[in-house]
Structure formats: structure tokens, C-alpha cells
Scaffold this motif. Structure first.
Motif, PDB file in Angstrom:
ATOM      1  N   VAL A 188       0.859  -1.176   0.000  1.00  0.00           N
ATOM      2  CA  VAL A 188       0.000   0.000   0.000  1.00  0.00           C
ATOM      3  C   VAL A 188       0.897   1.227   0.000  1.00  0.00           C
ATOM      4  N   THR A 189       0.803   2.052  -1.034  1.00  0.00           N
ATOM      5  CA  THR A 189       1.649   3.234  -1.134  1.00  0.00           C
ATOM      6  C   THR A 189       1.107   4.345  -0.239  1.00  0.00           C
ATOM      7  N   PRO A 190       1.918   5.374   0.052  1.00  0.00           N
ATOM      8  CA  PRO A 190       1.426   6.504   0.850  1.00  0.00           C
ATOM      9  C   PRO A 190       0.215   7.191   0.215  1.00  0.00           C
ATOM     10  N   ALA A 191       0.095   7.111  -1.116  1.00  0.00           N
ATOM     11  CA  ALA A 191      -1.042   7.715  -1.805  1.00  0.00           C
ATOM     12  C   ALA A 191      -2.290   6.837  -1.752  1.00  0.00           C
ATOM     13  N   GLY A 192      -2.134   5.601  -1.256  1.00  0.00           N
ATOM     14  CA  GLY A 192      -3.277   4.722  -1.104  1.00  0.00           C
ATOM     15  C   GLY A 192      -3.448   3.688  -2.190  1.00  0.00           C
ATOM     16  N   THR A 193      -2.524   3.621  -3.130  1.00  0.00           N
ATOM     17  CA  THR A 193      -2.599   2.598  -4.176  1.00  0.00           C
ATOM     18  C   THR A 193      -2.258   1.238  -3.584  1.00  0.00           C
ATOM     19  N   ILE A 194      -3.106   0.253  -3.857  1.00  0.00           N
ATOM     20  CA  ILE A 194      -2.929  -1.096  -3.322  1.00  0.00           C
ATOM     21  C   ILE A 194      -2.615  -2.051  -4.465  1.00  0.00           C
ATOM     22  N   SER A 195      -1.548  -2.827  -4.316  1.00  0.00           N
ATOM     23  CA  SER A 195      -1.158  -3.788  -5.346  1.00  0.00           C
ATOM     24  C   SER A 195      -0.832  -5.124  -4.694  1.00  0.00           C
ATOM     25  N   GLU A 196      -1.282  -6.207  -5.294  1.00  0.00           N
ATOM     26  CA  GLU A 196      -0.903  -7.535  -4.854  1.00  0.00           C
ATOM     27  C   GLU A 196       0.482  -7.836  -5.432  1.00  0.00           C
ATOM     28  N   ILE A 197       1.427  -8.218  -4.570  1.00  0.00           N
ATOM     29  CA  ILE A 197       2.799  -8.442  -5.034  1.00  0.00           C
ATOM     30  C   ILE A 197       3.144  -9.923  -5.160  1.00  0.00           C
ATOM     31  N   ILE A 198       2.346 -10.798  -4.549  1.00  0.00           N
ATOM     32  CA  ILE A 198       2.535 -12.238  -4.702  1.00  0.00           C
ATOM     33  C   ILE A 198       1.237 -12.924  -4.326  1.00  0.00           C
ATOM     34  N   ASP A 199       0.938 -14.053  -4.988  1.00  0.00           N
ATOM     35  CA  ASP A 199      -0.249 -14.822  -4.639  1.00  0.00           C
ATOM     36  C   ASP A 199       0.137 -16.279  -4.407  1.00  0.00           C
ATOM     37  N   SER A 200      -0.854 -17.153  -4.351  1.00  0.00           N
ATOM     38  CA  SER A 200      -0.593 -18.543  -3.992  1.00  0.00           C
ATOM     39  C   SER A 200       0.264 -19.284  -5.008  1.00  0.00           C
ATOM     40  N   THR A 201       0.362 -18.747  -6.234  1.00  0.00           N
ATOM     41  CA  THR A 201       1.182 -19.422  -7.245  1.00  0.00           C
ATOM     42  C   THR A 201       2.671 -19.281  -6.956  1.00  0.00           C
ATOM     43  N   GLY A 202       3.022 -18.365  -6.050  1.00  0.00           N
ATOM     44  CA  GLY A 202       4.424 -18.218  -5.656  1.00  0.00           C
ATOM     45  C   GLY A 202       5.299 -17.691  -6.764  1.00  0.00           C
ATOM     46  N   ASP A 203       6.335 -18.439  -7.128  1.00  0.00           N
ATOM     47  CA  ASP A 203       7.265 -17.966  -8.145  1.00  0.00           C
ATOM     48  C   ASP A 203       6.875 -18.486  -9.529  1.00  0.00           C
ATOM     49  N   THR A 204       7.678 -18.155 -10.494  1.00  0.00           N
ATOM     50  CA  THR A 204       7.398 -18.548 -11.879  1.00  0.00           C
ATOM     51  C   THR A 204       7.872 -19.965 -12.188  1.00  0.00           C
ATOM     52  N   MET A 205       8.420 -20.651 -11.180  1.00  0.00           N
ATOM     53  CA  MET A 205       8.967 -21.989 -11.378  1.00  0.00           C
ATOM     54  C   MET A 205       8.040 -23.077 -10.832  1.00  0.00           C
ATOM     55  N   GLY A 206       6.837 -22.697 -10.434  1.00  0.00           N
ATOM     56  CA  GLY A 206       5.878 -23.673  -9.950  1.00  0.00           C
ATOM     57  C   GLY A 206       5.939 -23.936  -8.464  1.00  0.00           C
TER      58      GLY A 206
END
Length: 259
Positions: A188-206
Motif C-alpha cells: 500500500v503506497t502513501p497515496a493509497g494505491t494497493i497492489s498484490e505483489i505475490i499470490d498462492s502461485t508463488g514464483d514462476t517456477m511452480g
């Protein structure tokens, strides 16, 4: 060299039981919260131990089952009182004055606080608190303005937030928290923007992320997310997916094994 700086009997009648969270200020004073003894201590580099708050809280609201502790740039200490009947966050000012900065009413506009589990403080003295049972997080400014910065809807684009346990803040006041029940993490940025940075899929290698419990951020902005049930740690890289940093058995937190 390993030195024990406090134990259950170090401060005479003021015992420490269930040491659950620790923070350190710029002068290397350590602050420890006792989840069972309902108190918190300061230990100086020279070894002086002082109980800074006990179960009586601020005198009108009790401290019960503290789970998180953090210290601000001016020496103010923040303690989350996470017991079911409590749901408050205390500030112990550098001079010793105690006050409640956040309670169950939350922001007073519908964003309530239940089960505050962790607290972090930025360079300006703003405190950030996660409610593990209310599935949200708040910012409390030094002047007392309270803002709910994220709720159970998460990023509002279909990625919800459930059971955040830990919270971290970087030098630019970006706030990071992980959803134990939704297997993801947000910024969550100071301006209030919310972004998901990781989910249950984890990394790109499975390699999956399951039940993230701990989250931390380095001075260079690197974010670390610990998966309790997937027994691993990821470093999400914005725009580049996520990399698995390490995988070890029974990993329960990147910052502290406390739950």
C-alpha cells in the motif's frame, strides 16, 4: 558471543512471560513484549531493564495479550494488545506517558479493529497496525488521525485480504502485509494505491506460497515473504514475478517465531 539480556526474573517482581515480540531503536535499546505477563520492557545496551507498561495499560484500558511492538524515530513505543477482549494499541511516549491510539472502533467510519497482531512505524512516526480478525490495516499519524488503508477486499480487483499477521514499512512509507488466509501479500503506497505483489502461485517456477505469516522489507526495498505451510521464503520483484529465496522445514516467520 551470546548474551541473555532479559529473562522471566530479570526485573524482580516485574516478570516476563511469553516473550513474543521485540524491537530495537537507533540507540540499541531493545523492547520486548510479554504475551502472557501482559507487559513490555526496555533493555538498554548497558543492561538496565525497565518495565514500560504492564497489564493496567494506560490506567483506564488494560493491556492484554500483546502481540506486536515497534519503536518510532523519536523513541515512542507502540504495543498491540491482541487479546479478544482488548483490541487496542498503546503508545508509550519517550517520556513514559501511556495512551491508547487505536481501539475497536478503528477509523470511526465503519473500519473496525479486531485482533491487532502487529505494528510498524515509519520514519515520520506514523504507526501501522494490522487486524488479523478484522482483515484490515490502519495508519495512525502522530497527531492521531486514523485511516483504514486496506480492508478485506484487498486490492478491490478480485484479490482479497484475509488474516494479516505481520506488517512492515519501508523508508518511503510503503506498507507491506501478507494475508495468511488468502495466500498473498500486498503493498500500500502513501497515496493509497494497493497492489498484490505475490499470490498462492508463488514464483514462476511452480513453487507455491501457502499461509504467508511473516513479511519484512530491507533498506534497499527488497521484500521477503515467509510461507508457513509451504516452508519457504519468497522475494517478490515487482514486474519480474517472484523468486523463492529459501525452503526450510517448519519455517514460521521471517522476523520472529512468535505464533
Amino acid at each position: 558471543t551470546i548474551t541473555e539480556i532479559i529473562n522471566k526474573d530479570s526485573n524482580g517482581p516485574d516478570t516476563l512471560s511469553g516473550a513474543v515480540a521485540i524491537a530495537v531503536d537507533s540507540n540499541l535499546n531493545a523492547y520486548v513484549a510479554g504475551n502472557v505477563s501482559n507487559n513490555a520492557f526496555m533493555i538498554t545496551p548497558s543492561g538496565t531493564i525497565t518495565e514500560i507498561i504492564d497489564g493496567t495499560g494506560d490506567g483506564s484500558t488494560n493491556l492484554a495479550g500483546p502481540l506486536g511492538i515497534a519503536v518510532g524515530p523519536n523513541g515512542d513505543v507502540f504495543i498491540s494488545s491482541g487479546a479478544a477482549a482488548s483490541n487496542v494499541v498503546f503508545k508509550v511516549a519517550a517520556g513514559g506517558a501511556k495512551s491508547v491510539i487505536l481501539d475497536q472502533t478503528g477509523d470511526g467510519s465503519g473500519g473496525t479493529l479486531f485482533g491487532p497482531s502487529d505494528v510498524a512505524v515509519d520514519a515520520s512516526g506514523n504507526a501501522y497496525v494490522v487486524g488479523q480478525l478484522s482483515h484490515n490495516a490502519f495508519r495512525v499519524t502522530p497527531t492521531g488521525t486514523i485511516t483504514e488503508i486496506i480492508d478485506a477486499t484487498g486490492d478491490t480487483t478480485g484479490n482479497p485480504l484475509n488474516t494479516p499477521i505481520d506488517v512492515a514499512v519501508d523508508q518511503s512509507a510503503n506498507v507491506y502485509l501478507a494475508g495468511l488466509g488468502t495466500d498473498n501479500a500486498f503493498v500500500v503506497t502513501p497515496a493509497g494505491t494497493i497492489s498484490e505483489i505475490i499470490d498462492s502461485t508463488g514464483d514462476t517456477m511452480g513453487t507455491a506460497l501457502d499461509a504467508p505469516l511473516g513479511i519484512a522489507v530491507g533498506d534497499d526495498g527488497s521484500v521477503f515473504v515467509a510461507g508457513r505451510d509451504s516452508n519457504n521464503v519468497f522475494v517478490p520483484e515487482p514486474g519480474h514475478g517472484a523468486l523463492q529465496l529459501i525452503s526450510i522445514l517448519a519455517l514460521i516467520g521471517i522476523r520472529r517465531a512468535r505464533r
